[in-house]
Write a protein that holds these residues in place. Structure first.
Motif, mmCIF file in Angstrom:
data_model
loop_
_atom_site.group_PDB
_atom_site.id
_atom_site.type_symbol
_atom_site.label_atom_id
_atom_site.label_comp_id
_atom_site.label_asym_id
_atom_site.label_seq_id
_atom_site.Cartn_x
_atom_site.Cartn_y
_atom_site.Cartn_z
ATOM 1 N N SER A 80 29.791 35.173 47.067
ATOM 2 C CA SER A 80 30.796 34.988 46.006
ATOM 3 C C SER A 80 31.573 33.539 46.408
ATOM 4 C CB SER A 80 31.692 36.247 45.723
ATOM 5 O OG SER A 80 31.030 37.276 45.194
ATOM 6 N N VAL A 81 31.945 33.567 47.692
ATOM 7 C CA VAL A 81 32.918 32.404 48.092
ATOM 8 C C VAL A 81 31.948 31.237 47.876
ATOM 9 C CG1 VAL A 81 33.854 31.496 50.327
ATOM 10 C CG2 VAL A 81 34.366 33.931 49.683
ATOM 11 N N PHE A 82 30.561 31.464 48.595
ATOM 12 C CA PHE A 82 29.821 30.363 48.343
ATOM 13 C C PHE A 82 29.506 29.845 46.898
ATOM 14 C CE2 PHE A 82 28.095 31.117 52.700
ATOM 15 C CZ PHE A 82 28.012 29.901 53.260
ATOM 16 N N GLU A 83 29.432 30.953 45.840
ATOM 17 C CA GLU A 83 29.341 30.551 44.640
ATOM 18 C C GLU A 83 30.696 29.634 44.060
ATOM 19 O OE1 GLU A 83 27.878 30.652 40.556
ATOM 20 O OE2 GLU A 83 27.048 31.015 42.580
ATOM 21 N N ILE A 84 32.006 30.130 44.615
ATOM 22 C CA ILE A 84 33.209 29.320 43.900
ATOM 23 C C ILE A 84 32.923 27.779 44.483
ATOM 24 C CG2 ILE A 84 35.613 29.477 44.541
ATOM 25 C CD1 ILE A 84 35.118 32.390 44.701
ATOM 26 N N VAL A 107 29.356 42.694 40.575
ATOM 27 C CA VAL A 107 30.480 42.402 41.219
ATOM 28 C C VAL A 107 30.411 40.834 41.772
ATOM 29 C CG1 VAL A 107 31.408 43.056 43.711
ATOM 30 C CG2 VAL A 107 30.537 44.663 41.838
ATOM 31 N N TRP A 108 29.318 40.433 42.027
ATOM 32 C CA TRP A 108 29.337 39.008 42.543
ATOM 33 C C TRP A 108 29.733 38.075 41.499
ATOM 34 C CZ3 TRP A 108 25.354 35.588 40.376
ATOM 35 C CH2 TRP A 108 25.484 34.280 40.929
ATOM 36 N N MET A 109 29.414 38.228 40.040
ATOM 37 C CA MET A 109 29.778 37.270 39.172
ATOM 38 C C MET A 109 31.412 37.340 38.806
ATOM 39 S SD MET A 109 29.311 34.846 37.386
ATOM 40 C CE MET A 109 27.599 34.580 37.565
ATOM 41 N N GLY A 110 31.726 38.681 38.677
ATOM 42 C CA GLY A 110 33.229 38.951 38.603
ATOM 43 C C GLY A 110 34.293 38.521 39.686
ATOM 44 N N ILE A 140 36.869 35.209 39.121
ATOM 45 C CA ILE A 140 38.286 35.283 39.539
ATOM 46 C C ILE A 140 38.711 34.226 40.453
ATOM 47 C CG2 ILE A 140 40.000 36.674 40.627
ATOM 48 C CD1 ILE A 140 38.691 39.355 39.266
ATOM 49 N N GLY A 141 37.727 33.991 41.381
ATOM 50 C CA GLY A 141 37.840 33.271 42.714
ATOM 51 C C GLY A 141 38.141 32.017 41.807
ATOM 52 N N LEU A 194 41.249 43.767 34.612
ATOM 53 C CA LEU A 194 40.253 44.620 34.186
ATOM 54 C C LEU A 194 38.837 44.119 34.821
ATOM 55 C CD1 LEU A 194 41.067 44.418 30.443
ATOM 56 C CD2 LEU A 194 41.338 46.340 32.016
ATOM 57 N N ILE A 195 38.483 42.933 35.270
ATOM 58 C CA ILE A 195 37.374 42.679 36.045
ATOM 59 C C ILE A 195 37.522 43.370 37.358
ATOM 60 C CG2 ILE A 195 36.187 41.086 37.282
ATOM 61 C CD1 ILE A 195 37.047 39.057 34.808
ATOM 62 N N LEU A 196 38.732 43.191 38.041
ATOM 63 C CA LEU A 196 38.836 43.896 39.303
ATOM 64 C C LEU A 196 38.708 45.232 39.383
ATOM 65 C CD1 LEU A 196 41.960 41.976 40.804
ATOM 66 C CD2 LEU A 196 39.467 42.014 41.635
#
Length: 121
Positions: free
Chosen positions: A10-14, A78-81, A85-86, A109-111
């Motif tokens: 997820s950090v890499f996606e951000i 989870v990855w996309m959510g 948010i990030g 709500l996503i969290l």
């Protein structure tokens, strides 16, 4: 360990998302590669493109590791959510993007959904 891999993905996606934001392909085409090693200015153009490649590959690698232990649908949600948010938080902190309180409600709500999916997996 799979959940850590998913968080890293997820950090890499951000980071990949922001490399896309700052990448300018038309300027990349104009870079004089022979002169690039003598001056720093072309690297401001090449940097986002390099980030696009590195962050994209890192994202795929860590996401694939996570999916070996987490069901694909749960991992994807989870990855996309987490990435959504990030990206929103990074925009607000670093790019001074405006925010509304309703956005925090829906990010909450996503969290809640992420926590629920993690507990079920």
């Amino acid at each position: 360990m799979a959940w850590i891999y998913l968080f890293v993905a997820s950090v890499f996606e951000i980071a990949w998302t922001f490399s896309l934001r700052f990448m300018d392909v038309s300027e990349l085409k104009k870079v004089q590669w022979r002169a690039a090693f003598n001056h720093w200015s072309p690297w401001a153009i090449v940097g986002p493109f390099a980030g696009y490649i590195v962050f994209g590959l890192g994202n795929i690698y860590f996401f694939s590791l996570a999916m070996k232990e987490i069901p694909a649908s749960t991992a994807l949600a989870v990855w996309m959510g987490t990435a959504l948010i990030g990206v929103k938080l990074a925009e607000m902190i670093f790019l001074k993007a405006p925010f509304e309180w309703q956005q925090f409600f829906f990010m909450g709500l996503i969290l809640v959904g992420i926590v629920g999916l993690k507990k079920m997996a």
